[in-house]
Design a protein around this motif. Structure first.
Motif, PDB file in Angstrom:
ATOM      1  N   TYR A 306     -36.509 -30.697   2.891  1.00  0.00           N
ATOM      2  CA  TYR A 306     -35.576 -30.881   1.781  1.00  0.00           C
ATOM      3  C   TYR A 306     -36.320 -31.413   0.556  1.00  0.00           C
ATOM      4  N   GLY A 307     -35.676 -31.287  -0.602  1.00  0.00           N
ATOM      5  CA  GLY A 307     -36.224 -31.865  -1.818  1.00  0.00           C
ATOM      6  C   GLY A 307     -36.351 -30.849  -2.934  1.00  0.00           C
ATOM      7  N   PRO A 308     -36.631 -31.322  -4.163  1.00  0.00           N
ATOM      8  CA  PRO A 308     -36.742 -30.437  -5.302  1.00  0.00           C
ATOM      9  C   PRO A 308     -37.847 -29.398  -5.170  1.00  0.00           C
ATOM     10  N   THR A 309     -38.918 -29.729  -4.451  1.00  0.00           N
ATOM     11  CA  THR A 309     -39.994 -28.759  -4.244  1.00  0.00           C
ATOM     12  C   THR A 309     -39.464 -27.520  -3.528  1.00  0.00           C
ATOM     13  N   VAL A 310     -38.640 -27.731  -2.513  1.00  0.00           N
ATOM     14  CA  VAL A 310     -38.051 -26.615  -1.761  1.00  0.00           C
ATOM     15  C   VAL A 310     -37.128 -25.800  -2.669  1.00  0.00           C
ATOM     16  N   ASN A 311     -36.315 -26.495  -3.445  1.00  0.00           N
ATOM     17  CA  ASN A 311     -35.370 -25.806  -4.319  1.00  0.00           C
ATOM     18  C   ASN A 311     -36.090 -24.979  -5.385  1.00  0.00           C
ATOM     19  N   LEU A 312     -37.172 -25.532  -5.938  1.00  0.00           N
ATOM     20  CA  LEU A 312     -37.910 -24.797  -6.963  1.00  0.00           C
ATOM     21  C   LEU A 312     -38.575 -23.559  -6.375  1.00  0.00           C
ATOM     22  N   ALA A 313     -39.132 -23.685  -5.192  1.00  0.00           N
ATOM     23  CA  ALA A 313     -39.739 -22.514  -4.545  1.00  0.00           C
ATOM     24  C   ALA A 313     -38.702 -21.415  -4.323  1.00  0.00           C
ATOM     25  N   ALA A 314     -37.495 -21.812  -3.930  1.00  0.00           N
ATOM     26  CA  ALA A 314     -36.428 -20.830  -3.725  1.00  0.00           C
ATOM     27  C   ALA A 314     -36.050 -20.142  -5.037  1.00  0.00           C
ATOM     28  N   ARG A 315     -35.965 -20.917  -6.128  1.00  0.00           N
ATOM     29  CA  ARG A 315     -35.619 -20.346  -7.443  1.00  0.00           C
ATOM     30  C   ARG A 315     -36.707 -19.378  -7.905  1.00  0.00           C
ATOM     31  N   LEU A 316     -37.970 -19.751  -7.711  1.00  0.00           N
ATOM     32  CA  LEU A 316     -39.064 -18.886  -8.139  1.00  0.00           C
ATOM     33  C   LEU A 316     -39.079 -17.567  -7.378  1.00  0.00           C
ATOM     34  N   THR A 317     -38.651 -17.599  -6.127  1.00  0.00           N
ATOM     35  CA  THR A 317     -38.632 -16.375  -5.324  1.00  0.00           C
ATOM     36  C   THR A 317     -37.747 -15.322  -5.972  1.00  0.00           C
TER      37      THR A 317
END
Length: 373
Positions: A306-317
């Motif tokens: 969990y965390g913003p790093t995970v969310n950002l990776a998902a958005r970049l995908t």
């Protein structure tokens, strides 16, 4: 069939002459095989009720039910003869850990839940794999294969159990190295390029977090029959698992057409990401994949991250073109001096939850990249 049916099945009427049904009071070959398999797996016949098991372990029924729910077991009534002495021994094992002070009750329930959830998914996976293999190799229907599995499974039990224990020990050792021994080194490496006010600053682990998402999976799945779709999904998961493990990463989870993975360093994450993008581009059956990777801090809980790093990776995908890998500017800074990678800045993007970000296209530089045997 539920437990009450198993324990208290009424005698069937005597079949007519020539009938394939067994005589009154006897069990079919399938039922006998199922009962023998159950006795072997459970350590004997079901002879105990839930209150007897709880009392034998020195627990209240409420506390015992907490542990059973954590393991994912169904609810049983007071009169259900559903347990064996092995159930009582397992309950006592957990209770002893709490009473000796090795684990708190909360930790014991969490650890127990991890075992229940992971083994549940594992046995479903194994059963379906065995059934599919029998259908393919023996030329039988799915229904016949599922019945036949009950008779063939006993010959596999010892080998499966040995591999389970072996793998658990190896994975536990690897997990201790990743999550304890080398955790501080990862955090120190993540300090580069930081200003100290990032959203993920309080999180305890530094990891490269990546997503790979198959392009046009939904439209493809609508045109496929069940068997073809199952093979596509299995091919996708197998290829992802192989590349990620060879690259020294960990496959966190697969959800349909998307895989989430992590690695301990930016370079390892980059190698895995490039290898995934290339593998799906070159695959003659699977479609291309969009891939993104971000180096940052995460929280690891319940086998997930969990965390913003995970969310950002998902958005970049979602921003990546098919067959390419996108990273963010901070990850690019961590890879800037590594000649194995080429970094191509992309136009700024406004990303929900993050504002303006500066994606960077990751490409292969010097070297061969990951080599798959």
């Amino acid at each position: 069939m539920n437990d009450e049916d198993e324990e208290g099945q009424a005698a069937l009427p005597t079949p007519a002459a020539g009938s394939a049904h067994p005589p009154t009071g006897t069990l079919s070959v399938e039922r006998l095989a199922a009962k023998a398999l159950e006795a072997r797996l459970l350590g004997g016949e079901r002879k105990l009720r839930r209150r007897e098991v709880a009392a034998g372990a020195g627990l209240s029924l409420l506390s015992a039910r907490k542990l059973w729910r954590a393991l994912g077991f169904p609810n049983f009534g007071d009169d259900d003869v559903a347990f064996t002495e092995r159930d009582q021994a397992a309950l006592s094992t957990v209770v002893d850990l709490v009473r000796s002070g090795v684990l708190t009750e909360e930790a014991a329930i969490s650890v127990t839940r991890s075992i229940g959830q992971m083994t549940d998914r594992m046995v479903v996976w194994q059963i379906e794999a065995l059934v599919e293999d029998m259908v393919h190799e023996q030329g039988v229907t799915d229904a016949v294969a599922r019945k036949r599995l009950v008779q063939e499974l006993p010959s596999l039990l010892d080998a499966l159990e040995q591999m389970l224990v072996y793998s658990w020990r190896r994975q536990l050792n690897a997990g201790v190295q990743r999550l304890a021994v080398r955790a501080e080194a990862g955090l120190q490496a993540s300090e580069e390029g930081r200003e100290g006010d990032e959203d993920d600053a309080p999180l305890p682990l530094a990891r490269a977090v990546g997503f790979a998402d198959l392009v046009s999976y939904t439209s493809l799945s609508r045109r496929m029959n069940e068997k073809t779709l199952a093979r596509l999904v299995q091919r996708f998961e197998n290829k992802c698992a192989e590349i990620i493990s060879v690259g020294g990463g960990r496959l966190v989870k697969t959800v349909g057409d998307e895989v989430l993975y992590i690695a301990e360093t930016p370079a390892a994450g980059a190698e895995i990401s490039l290898a995934l993008a290339q593998a799906f581009t070159e695959d003659e059956i699977l479609p291309e994949a969009r891939v993104a990777m971000v180096w940052g801090r995460i929280l690891s809980r319940l086998g997930d991250i969990y965390g913003p790093t995970v969310n950002l990776a998902a958005r970049l995908t979602t921003l990546a073109d098919p067959g390419t890998v996108l990273i963010d500017s901070m990850t690019a800074s961590a890879l800037d001096q590594d000649e194995r990678f080429i970094l191509v800045p992309q136009p700024a993007e406004n990303v929900r939850g993050f504002g303006e970000i500066h994606p960077v296209l990751l490409k292969r530089g010097a070297g061969r990249g990951l080599v798959l045997d």
